[in-house]
Design a protein around this motif. Structure first.
Motif, short mmCIF file in Angstrom:
data_model
loop_
_atom_site.label_atom_id
_atom_site.label_comp_id
_atom_site.label_asym_id
_atom_site.label_seq_id
_atom_site.Cartn_x
_atom_site.Cartn_y
_atom_site.Cartn_z
N SER A 51 6.90 -6.33 1.67
CA SER A 51 5.80 -7.44 1.60
C SER A 51 4.55 -6.90 2.00
O SER A 51 4.50 -6.70 3.20
N GLU A 52 3.54 -6.71 1.24
CA GLU A 52 2.34 -6.28 1.73
C GLU A 52 2.57 -4.82 2.53
O GLU A 52 1.76 -4.51 3.36
N GLY A 53 3.46 -3.90 1.87
CA GLY A 53 3.57 -2.53 2.63
C GLY A 53 4.37 -2.60 3.68
O GLY A 53 4.51 -1.52 4.23
N MET A 54 4.85 -3.81 4.01
CA MET A 54 5.65 -3.84 5.48
C MET A 54 7.02 -4.51 5.03
O MET A 54 7.22 -5.36 4.21
N VAL A 55 7.82 -3.78 5.80
CA VAL A 55 9.20 -4.42 5.89
C VAL A 55 9.69 -4.65 7.33
O VAL A 55 9.83 -3.66 8.19
N TRP A 56 10.29 -5.80 7.75
CA TRP A 56 11.00 -5.74 9.07
C TRP A 56 12.37 -5.40 8.85
O TRP A 56 12.99 -5.20 8.07
N VAL A 57 12.87 -4.61 9.99
CA VAL A 57 14.02 -3.97 10.15
C VAL A 57 14.67 -4.34 11.27
O VAL A 57 14.17 -4.81 12.53
N ARG A 58 15.95 -4.30 11.35
CA ARG A 58 16.90 -4.87 12.61
C ARG A 58 17.68 -3.66 13.04
O ARG A 58 18.51 -2.97 12.31
N GLN A 59 17.58 -3.68 14.32
CA GLN A 59 18.63 -2.46 15.15
C GLN A 59 19.16 -3.13 16.40
O GLN A 59 18.43 -3.65 16.96
N ASN A 60 20.41 -3.17 16.44
CA ASN A 60 20.82 -3.70 17.70
C ASN A 60 20.46 -5.23 17.86
O ASN A 60 20.29 -5.49 19.11
N TYR A 61 20.51 -5.99 16.92
CA TYR A 61 20.11 -7.46 17.00
C TYR A 61 18.51 -7.61 17.60
O TYR A 61 18.02 -8.70 17.79
N LYS A 62 17.74 -6.58 17.38
CA LYS A 62 16.14 -6.82 17.49
C LYS A 62 15.61 -6.03 16.49
O LYS A 62 16.02 -5.59 15.49
N TYR A 63 14.35 -6.90 16.16
CA TYR A 63 13.58 -6.70 15.06
C TYR A 63 12.27 -5.89 15.27
O TYR A 63 11.47 -6.34 16.43
N GLY A 64 11.82 -5.15 14.22
CA GLY A 64 10.51 -4.59 14.42
C GLY A 64 9.93 -4.52 13.07
O GLY A 64 10.75 -4.99 11.80
N PHE A 65 8.97 -3.46 12.76
CA PHE A 65 8.78 -3.31 11.35
C PHE A 65 8.19 -1.62 10.99
O PHE A 65 7.59 -1.05 12.05
N ILE A 66 8.57 -1.60 9.93
CA ILE A 66 8.03 -0.24 9.25
C ILE A 66 7.02 -0.34 8.26
O ILE A 66 7.05 -1.46 7.72
N SER A 67 6.21 0.56 7.90
CA SER A 67 5.37 0.44 6.83
C SER A 67 5.69 1.66 5.75
O SER A 67 6.29 2.37 6.10
N VAL A 68 5.52 1.05 4.51
CA VAL A 68 6.03 1.82 3.39
C VAL A 68 4.84 2.13 2.44
O VAL A 68 4.51 1.17 1.99
N SER A 69 4.77 3.29 2.16
CA SER A 69 3.57 3.74 1.33
C SER A 69 4.14 4.92 0.14
O SER A 69 5.27 5.57 0.41
N GLY A 70 3.57 4.87 -0.69
CA GLY A 70 3.82 5.99 -1.75
C GLY A 70 4.83 5.32 -2.80
O GLY A 70 5.22 6.39 -3.61
N ILE A 71 4.92 4.17 -2.97
CA ILE A 71 5.85 3.45 -4.04
C ILE A 71 4.79 3.48 -5.27
O ILE A 71 3.88 2.91 -5.52
N PRO A 72 5.57 4.36 -6.39
CA PRO A 72 4.57 4.35 -7.51
C PRO A 72 4.40 2.77 -8.17
O PRO A 72 5.19 1.97 -8.23
N VAL A 73 3.09 2.53 -8.77
CA VAL A 73 2.96 1.30 -9.52
C VAL A 73 3.76 1.24 -10.70
O VAL A 73 3.93 2.27 -11.50
N GLU A 74 4.22 0.16 -11.06
CA GLU A 74 4.87 0.19 -12.38
C GLU A 74 4.02 0.65 -13.57
O GLU A 74 3.11 0.04 -13.59
#
Length: 638
Positions: free
Chosen positions: A460-483
């Protein structure tokens, strides 16, 4: 805050025990370390996070921009406001943290189209605007839900159809139904004993046990005089009705009887045809009552989809196993009745299966009956945008229309939604609740986000929440081609053409629901432009038909209305190039002026087909060898 770029190759080695190369076009960056007890997807540039007893909203750098510890619950922002709960009551805050609507409601929902649904203690609900003003009194007791045999008609503020949702007031003994719009305004008073959905501008309503139809103003266009055997909405300008529960016919939107009410119709009109059952036999008639397919030899038949219908033999009461095949619209058997299961065609392919129920194997056939994918998978889903999900021995992957496994069958789980939202799909490897690791893949099978996390949220909006060991953070994802645009080599165009240019003739093909058409198409700057009246003509009689009008420099498009032909439609490929000028005509679609790329060629307005598909919600696709095609039973998709 320090940002750490993740190595895709390293993550894949960790996740799968394989040494594979990283893909440079995707950049995955750990923006916010996994430190929160909970996190939501980003919405309007902010995300909800919880850290112990602390809660609030962070921006995409991880900075806490709003602390909301005084609230028990906080939700995502929608249209500039967010729901919050304090002392068991709900209200709304703005992005400065100001409580603009006090916490006084038993329950509340997000804002949409400038209105939000709110509930009081007795369960009644109504709608408020962003100032907290009641758009409608808080008086509604529920939404319309009605069961007739196996058919459920459900409306309500969460299920709007054509901009209106069914609501009711009163209890079980005195319940009355009406409609509200998406802003919460009551446009049809609650006076009916039940209602259906709006379809093509009309909705079924009941007075006692008699059914009729109203328009969106509440005007009773067709009086409540019909019985109901089953409830069918308007499709292609026609609806099935009955007077004696045994025999059905067709009426148009004025109430005029188009097909006499004397037929035992089975199912709904699909692609202009419906099955009729008389004398123990199925035959097929069109909307005029003309017998298109004479009585067939099969024990049953299903509705047409992409020019094909499932037929078969079998009788459960005589212990005769069911066998399924396919016929075309002439009644010709294309696929013999040899399959133990057969489903409707989607995207040019149909699911078939063989074997006993608990050991059944699934594959795909094309419209010639050729087994493109032999029945070998444990489960499959329909093709969508050229790919189909398959499962074998507990592992998931994706195949293309040649049967090639584009995404290898190595995943233990995939998203329950059968599509690549935003071009990616959530996948997982490992056993659930034991050693499961999740990530995202693209349509080529490449891992956009490596399977290195205990869980991942929605992109969502180039960001994804991720979970490791029951804790949450965020990564950004770029470079996904437009349909890509399904029309090949189509460059990005401005909303209005900049200057005069040359429109070149083209022989590009067009199919509508599997049937070839003959429109006039010009190529301008690599894009195909279709005459709007040609598009209206080829969609006439379908669920996506629309009327076209022109007066005083204004083109009007009205969805759901039949198109009145001028006799100049579908003239075929143009003979020579012509000059194309930017159209200065106003384009008004369903009463709303819309900015689209439109050229005037030879005095007629030409549109990009995808623009019309998006505005009127019909599917536009393109495939090599087939060309451009429209499917009216599928919604618009990028």
């Amino acid at each position: 805050m320090k940002k750490k770029a993740l190595s895709l190759a390293l993550a894949l080695v960790m996740c799968l025990g394989l040494a594979v190369p990283a893909f440079a076009e995707y950049t995955v960056t750990e923006v916010i370390p996994c430190k929160y007890n909970a996190a939501y997807d980003f919405s309007e540039g902010l995300a909800v996070v919880w850290e112990g007893d602390k809660k609030g909203y962070i921006d995409k750098t991880g900075r806490m921009v709003l602390s909301c510890d005084e609230y028990r619950s906080i939700e995502n922002f929608s249209e500039g406001l967010a729901r919050v709960r304090r002392d068991g009551k709900w209200g709304y805050i703005d992005k400065t943290g100001q409580e603009v609507i006090p916490c006084k409601y038993a329950y509340a929902k997000d804002f949409s189209h400038g209105a939000a649904q709110v509930h009081i203690e007795n369960g009644n609900y109504g709608f408020i605007d962003k100032t907290g003003r009641e758009v409608t009194p808080i008086k509604y007791t529920g939404s319309a839900v009605m069961f007739m045999g196996d058919l459920e008609i459900s409306g309500g503020p969460d299920t709007f159809h054509e901009g209106l949702g069914a609501v009711h007031v009163g209890g079980d003994d005195d319940r009355k139904y009406g409609f509200v719009d998406e802003a919460g305004r009551e446009v049809v008073p609650c006076k009916y004993d039940n209602v259906g959905y709006f379809s093509e501008g009309l909705a079924a309503v009941w007075q006692g046990d008699k059914m009729g139809f109203i328009d969106k103003t509440g005007r009773e266009v067709i009086p409540c005089k019909y019985e109901y055997k089953e409830v069918y909405d308007f499709h292609g300008g026609l609806a099935q009705v009955s007077l004696d529960l045994d025999k059905c016919g067709l009426i148009d939107k004025t109430g005029r009887v188009v097909l006499p009410l004397k037929y035992d119709l089975r199912g709904e009109f699909s692609e202009g045809l419906v099955w009729m059952y008389q004398g123990g036999k199925y035959s097929c008639i069109d909307q005029t009552g003309r017998e298109v397919i004479p009585p067939i030899k099969y024990d049953f038949a299903r509705e047409f989809s992409e020019g094909m219908a499932v037929v078969g033999f079998g009788d459960i009461f005589k212990s005769i196993p069911y066998k399924y095949g396919y016929i075309d619209k002439t009644g010709r058997e294309i696929v013999p009745c040899k399959y133990d299961e057969a489903r409707a065609f989607h995207d040019g392919m149909a699911i078939v299966s063989v074997g006993a129920y608990d050991t059944r194997k699934f594959g795909f056939i094309d419209k010639t009956g050729r087994e493109v994918v032999p029945p070998k998978y444990d489960s499959v889903r329909d093709f969508s945008d050229g790919l189909a999900q398959v499962r074998l021995n507990g592992k998931y992957g994706y195949i293309d229309k040649t049967g090639r496994e584009v995404v290898p069958l190595i995943y233990d789980s995939v998203s329950p939604v059968d599509d690549f939202s935003d071009g990616v799909m959530k996948v997982g490897v490992g056993e659930y609740n034991v050693n499961r690791k999740c990530g995202y893949i693209d349509k080529t099978g490449r891992e956009v986000v490596p399977c290195a996390y205990d869980d991942v949220g929605k992109l969502s909006e180039g960001m994804v929440w991720v979970r490791q060991n029951y804790k949450y953070g965020f990564i950004s994802v770029s470079g996904i081609p437009v349909e890509p645009d399904p029309e090949p080599t189509t460059p990005v165009q401005p909303q209005q053409p900049a200057a005069e240019t040359i429109a070149n003739p083209t022989n590009d093909k067009l199919e509508v629901n599997g049937a070839a058409q003959n429109p006039t198409v010009y190529k301008i700057g690599g894009s195909n432009y279709f005459k709007i009246r040609d598009v209206a003509a080829v969609l006439n009689g379908t669920g996506k038909q629309f009327a076209v009008g022109y007066s005083g420099g204004k083109v009007t498009v009205t969805s759901g209305q039949p198109y009145e032909a001028t006799g100049k439609e579908l003239a075929g490929a143009p003979a020579a190039a012509k000059e194309a000028s930017p159209s200065n005509d106003a384009i008004v679609i369903d009463g709303v002026e819309t900015s689209l790329t439109v050229y005037k060629i030879g005095g007629s307005n030409y549109f990009k087909l995808r623009d019309l598909g998006k505005a009127l919600n019909f599917y536009v696709g393109w495939e090599a060898g087939q060309g451009v095609y429209i499917e009216t039973d599928k919604p618009y998709s990028k």
